[in-house]
Design a protein around this motif. Structure first.
Motif, PDB file in Angstrom:
ATOM      1  N   MET A   1     -84.341  64.557  66.704  1.00  0.00           N
ATOM      2  CA  MET A   1     -83.467  63.411  66.382  1.00  0.00           C
ATOM      3  C   MET A   1     -82.083  63.938  66.004  1.00  0.00           C
ATOM      4  O   MET A   1     -81.972  64.820  65.166  1.00  0.00           O
ATOM      5  N   ASN A   2     -81.038  63.410  66.657  1.00  0.00           N
ATOM      6  CA  ASN A   2     -79.691  63.876  66.336  1.00  0.00           C
ATOM      7  C   ASN A   2     -79.161  63.213  65.071  1.00  0.00           C
ATOM      8  O   ASN A   2     -79.813  62.334  64.489  1.00  0.00           O
ATOM      9  N   VAL A   3     -77.975  63.627  64.668  1.00  0.00           N
ATOM     10  CA  VAL A   3     -77.414  63.142  63.402  1.00  0.00           C
ATOM     11  C   VAL A   3     -77.231  61.628  63.415  1.00  0.00           C
ATOM     12  O   VAL A   3     -77.565  60.932  62.446  1.00  0.00           O
ATOM     13  N   LEU A   4     -76.678  61.086  64.492  1.00  0.00           N
ATOM     14  CA  LEU A   4     -76.468  59.633  64.572  1.00  0.00           C
ATOM     15  C   LEU A   4     -77.784  58.879  64.480  1.00  0.00           C
ATOM     16  O   LEU A   4     -77.906  57.899  63.729  1.00  0.00           O
ATOM     17  N   ASP A   5     -78.780  59.318  65.226  1.00  0.00           N
ATOM     18  CA  ASP A   5     -80.081  58.646  65.182  1.00  0.00           C
ATOM     19  C   ASP A   5     -80.692  58.713  63.789  1.00  0.00           C
ATOM     20  O   ASP A   5     -81.330  57.756  63.331  1.00  0.00           O
ATOM     21  N   THR A   6     -80.495  59.847  63.122  1.00  0.00           N
ATOM     22  CA  THR A   6     -81.024  60.012  61.763  1.00  0.00           C
ATOM     23  C   THR A   6     -80.363  59.026  60.809  1.00  0.00           C
ATOM     24  O   THR A   6     -81.049  58.367  60.006  1.00  0.00           O
ATOM     25  N   ILE A   7     -79.041  58.909  60.899  1.00  0.00           N
ATOM     26  CA  ILE A   7     -78.316  57.976  60.034  1.00  0.00           C
ATOM     27  C   ILE A   7     -78.780  56.544  60.285  1.00  0.00           C
ATOM     28  O   ILE A   7     -79.037  55.764  59.346  1.00  0.00           O
ATOM     29  N   LEU A   8     -78.900  56.153  61.545  1.00  0.00           N
ATOM     30  CA  LEU A   8     -79.313  54.785  61.872  1.00  0.00           C
ATOM     31  C   LEU A   8     -80.739  54.513  61.406  1.00  0.00           C
ATOM     32  O   LEU A   8     -81.042  53.420  60.895  1.00  0.00           O
ATOM     33  N   ALA A   9     -81.618  55.497  61.541  1.00  0.00           N
ATOM     34  CA  ALA A   9     -83.006  55.319  61.108  1.00  0.00           C
ATOM     35  C   ALA A   9     -83.095  55.178  59.593  1.00  0.00           C
ATOM     36  O   ALA A   9     -83.843  54.335  59.073  1.00  0.00           O
ATOM     37  N   LYS A  10     -82.326  56.008  58.885  1.00  0.00           N
ATOM     38  CA  LYS A  10     -82.325  55.927  57.423  1.00  0.00           C
ATOM     39  C   LYS A  10     -81.748  54.593  56.952  1.00  0.00           C
ATOM     40  O   LYS A  10     -82.244  53.989  55.995  1.00  0.00           O
ATOM     41  N   ASN A  11     -80.715  54.129  57.624  1.00  0.00           N
ATOM     42  CA  ASN A  11     -80.124  52.841  57.267  1.00  0.00           C
ATOM     43  C   ASN A  11     -81.112  51.700  57.481  1.00  0.00           C
ATOM     44  O   ASN A  11     -81.239  50.791  56.646  1.00  0.00           O
ATOM     45  N   LYS A  12     -81.828  51.762  58.600  1.00  0.00           N
ATOM     46  CA  LYS A  12     -82.803  50.713  58.899  1.00  0.00           C
ATOM     47  C   LYS A  12     -83.905  50.675  57.846  1.00  0.00           C
ATOM     48  O   LYS A  12     -84.303  49.590  57.376  1.00  0.00           O
ATOM     49  N   ALA A  13     -84.378  51.858  57.471  1.00  0.00           N
ATOM     50  CA  ALA A  13     -85.427  51.930  56.453  1.00  0.00           C
ATOM     51  C   ALA A  13     -84.912  51.423  55.113  1.00  0.00           C
ATOM     52  O   ALA A  13     -85.618  50.714  54.377  1.00  0.00           O
ATOM     53  N   TRP A  14     -83.658  51.796  54.774  1.00  0.00           N
ATOM     54  CA  TRP A  14     -83.059  51.342  53.512  1.00  0.00           C
ATOM     55  C   TRP A  14     -82.915  49.822  53.489  1.00  0.00           C
ATOM     56  O   TRP A  14     -83.273  49.163  52.508  1.00  0.00           O
ATOM     57  N   ALA A  15     -82.388  49.254  54.588  1.00  0.00           N
ATOM     58  CA  ALA A  15     -82.189  47.800  54.653  1.00  0.00           C
ATOM     59  C   ALA A  15     -83.510  47.059  54.517  1.00  0.00           C
ATOM     60  O   ALA A  15     -83.607  46.049  53.804  1.00  0.00           O
ATOM     61  N   GLN A  16     -84.533  47.573  55.184  1.00  0.00           N
ATOM     62  CA  GLN A  16     -85.851  46.946  55.095  1.00  0.00           C
ATOM     63  C   GLN A  16     -86.391  47.029  53.678  1.00  0.00           C
ATOM     64  O   GLN A  16     -86.963  46.059  53.156  1.00  0.00           O
ATOM     65  N   GLY A  17     -86.169  48.183  53.042  1.00  0.00           N
ATOM     66  CA  GLY A  17     -86.630  48.335  51.665  1.00  0.00           C
ATOM     67  C   GLY A  17     -85.958  47.380  50.714  1.00  0.00           C
ATOM     68  O   GLY A  17     -86.598  46.837  49.804  1.00  0.00           O
ATOM     69  N   GLN A  18     -84.657  47.152  50.903  1.00  0.00           N
ATOM     70  CA  GLN A  18     -83.930  46.215  50.044  1.00  0.00           C
ATOM     71  C   GLN A  18     -84.480  44.798  50.212  1.00  0.00           C
ATOM     72  O   GLN A  18     -84.645  44.067  49.236  1.00  0.00           O
ATOM     73  N   LYS A  19     -84.770  44.408  51.445  1.00  0.00           N
ATOM     74  CA  LYS A  19     -85.281  43.044  51.700  1.00  0.00           C
ATOM     75  C   LYS A  19     -86.701  42.871  51.166  1.00  0.00           C
ATOM     76  O   LYS A  19     -87.091  41.761  50.799  1.00  0.00           O
ATOM     77  N   GLU A  20     -87.458  43.966  51.124  1.00  0.00           N
ATOM     78  CA  GLU A  20     -88.811  43.871  50.567  1.00  0.00           C
ATOM     79  C   GLU A  20     -88.777  43.648  49.065  1.00  0.00           C
ATOM     80  O   GLU A  20     -89.646  42.983  48.504  1.00  0.00           O
ATOM     81  N   VAL A  21     -87.754  44.188  48.424  1.00  0.00           N
ATOM     82  CA  VAL A  21     -87.600  43.981  46.982  1.00  0.00           C
ATOM     83  C   VAL A  21     -87.043  42.589  46.696  1.00  0.00           C
ATOM     84  O   VAL A  21     -87.491  41.888  45.791  1.00  0.00           O
ATOM     85  N   LYS A  22     -86.037  42.214  47.497  1.00  0.00           N
ATOM     86  CA  LYS A  22     -85.399  40.908  47.324  1.00  0.00           C
ATOM     87  C   LYS A  22     -85.000  40.381  48.688  1.00  0.00           C
ATOM     88  O   LYS A  22     -84.083  40.916  49.327  1.00  0.00           O
ATOM     89  N   LEU A  23     -85.657  39.347  49.142  1.00  0.00           N
ATOM     90  CA  LEU A  23     -85.498  38.859  50.500  1.00  0.00           C
ATOM     91  C   LEU A  23     -84.054  38.486  50.829  1.00  0.00           C
ATOM     92  O   LEU A  23     -83.572  38.738  51.940  1.00  0.00           O
ATOM     93  N   ASP A  24     -83.345  37.892  49.867  1.00  0.00           N
ATOM     94  CA  ASP A  24     -81.971  37.436  50.128  1.00  0.00           C
ATOM     95  C   ASP A  24     -80.922  38.440  49.634  1.00  0.00           C
ATOM     96  O   ASP A  24     -79.778  38.076  49.374  1.00  0.00           O
ATOM     97  N   TYR A  25     -81.311  39.704  49.521  1.00  0.00           N
ATOM     98  CA  TYR A  25     -80.416  40.739  48.988  1.00  0.00           C
ATOM     99  C   TYR A  25     -79.079  40.756  49.708  1.00  0.00           C
ATOM    100  O   TYR A  25     -78.009  40.717  49.079  1.00  0.00           O
ATOM    101  N   PHE A  26     -79.089  40.802  51.026  1.00  0.00           N
ATOM    102  CA  PHE A  26     -77.846  40.920  51.773  1.00  0.00           C
ATOM    103  C   PHE A  26     -77.063  39.616  51.796  1.00  0.00           C
ATOM    104  O   PHE A  26     -75.832  39.629  51.864  1.00  0.00           O
ATOM    105  N   THR A  27     -77.743  38.513  51.706  1.00  0.00           N
ATOM    106  CA  THR A  27     -77.044  37.226  51.575  1.00  0.00           C
ATOM    107  C   THR A  27     -76.259  37.189  50.280  1.00  0.00           C
ATOM    108  O   THR A  27     -75.102  36.749  50.246  1.00  0.00           O
TER     109      THR A  27
END
Length: 216
Positions: A1-27
């Motif tokens: 996995m290259n650097v860009l793919d790693t960053i995008l994967a980590k971001n996706k996991a982070w975003a999902q984790g935030q929504k699992e804690v609080k569904l409307d977090y990003f709203t």
């Protein structure tokens, strides 16, 4: 996995984790930000303000550069300060340095600075010359750099008072506060340099006292 793919994967996991804690977090965070602090810190990847203070999104308005410089002629700084003070209504301005700062160590070590860094770090070179007798008494590069790191923060707190944004607010009687901190890499703790001030007279008195404390 290259650097860009790693960053995008980590971001996706982070975003999902935030929504699992609080569904409307990003709203919620998309609605507005209400920081009380403008934080001028170093670019160093180890000293993210939100990380070392456990701040939540929207709590700290950040501006970072090499060796946490506050330059009244810097358009980036002036724009950030104007927005922070006049639009976001922040009441506290922090300058935060840190031990093991590469910019400061470059000034202390023999051989000088790379030419690309000379214009930006010329104020730090000036401080090292102004306090060369103090620095000469210290036996190691580590101790010299730690002293200069503190001196640099104190001088940047003074520089806050040279900006139009602070001048205007203080002349209007605002209780805008300026602060100086150093992040201790070895303990994980922020150290106050005891320069918290809300007026021209107070900042000069406290900065002078803080410098004397370092000089000994």
């Amino acid at each position: 996995m290259n650097v860009l793919d790693t960053i995008l994967a980590k971001n996706k996991a982070w975003a999902q984790g935030q929504k699992e804690v609080k569904l409307d977090y990003f709203t919620e965070i998309s609605k507005a930000q209400y920081p009380e602090i403008l934080w001028v810190g170093c670019c160093d990847s180890r000293v993210s303000p939100s990380n070392i203070t456990a701040a939540k999104p929207g709590e700290i308005f950040e501006l970072r550069n090499i060796a946490n410089q506050v330059k009244s002629g810097d358009p980036g700084l002036n724009a950030a300060m104007h927005f922070a003070i006049n639009t976001l209504k922040v009441q506290h301005l922090f300058v935060t340095g840190h031990y093991e700062c590469g910019g400061i160590i470059s000034v202390v070590e023999e051989g000088g600075l790379p030419k690309e860094m000379e214009p930006w770090l010329s104020p730090v070179v000036k401080y090292s010359e102004e306090y060369k007798d103090l620095l000469a008494r210290l036996p190691s590069i580590k101790e010299k750099s730690q002293a200069l790191i503190k001196i640099n923060v104190i001088e940047q707190v003074r520089n806050f008072t040279l900006t139009n944004a602070v001048k205007k607010k203080w002349n209007e009687g605002s209780k805008l506060h300026v602060h100086g901190l150093v992040f201790n890499m070895y303990t994980g703790l922020l150290e106050s340099l005891d320069v918290c001030s809300s007026s021209f007279a107070e900042v000069e008195q406290k900065c002078e006292a803080a410098i004397k404390k370092i000089i000994g």
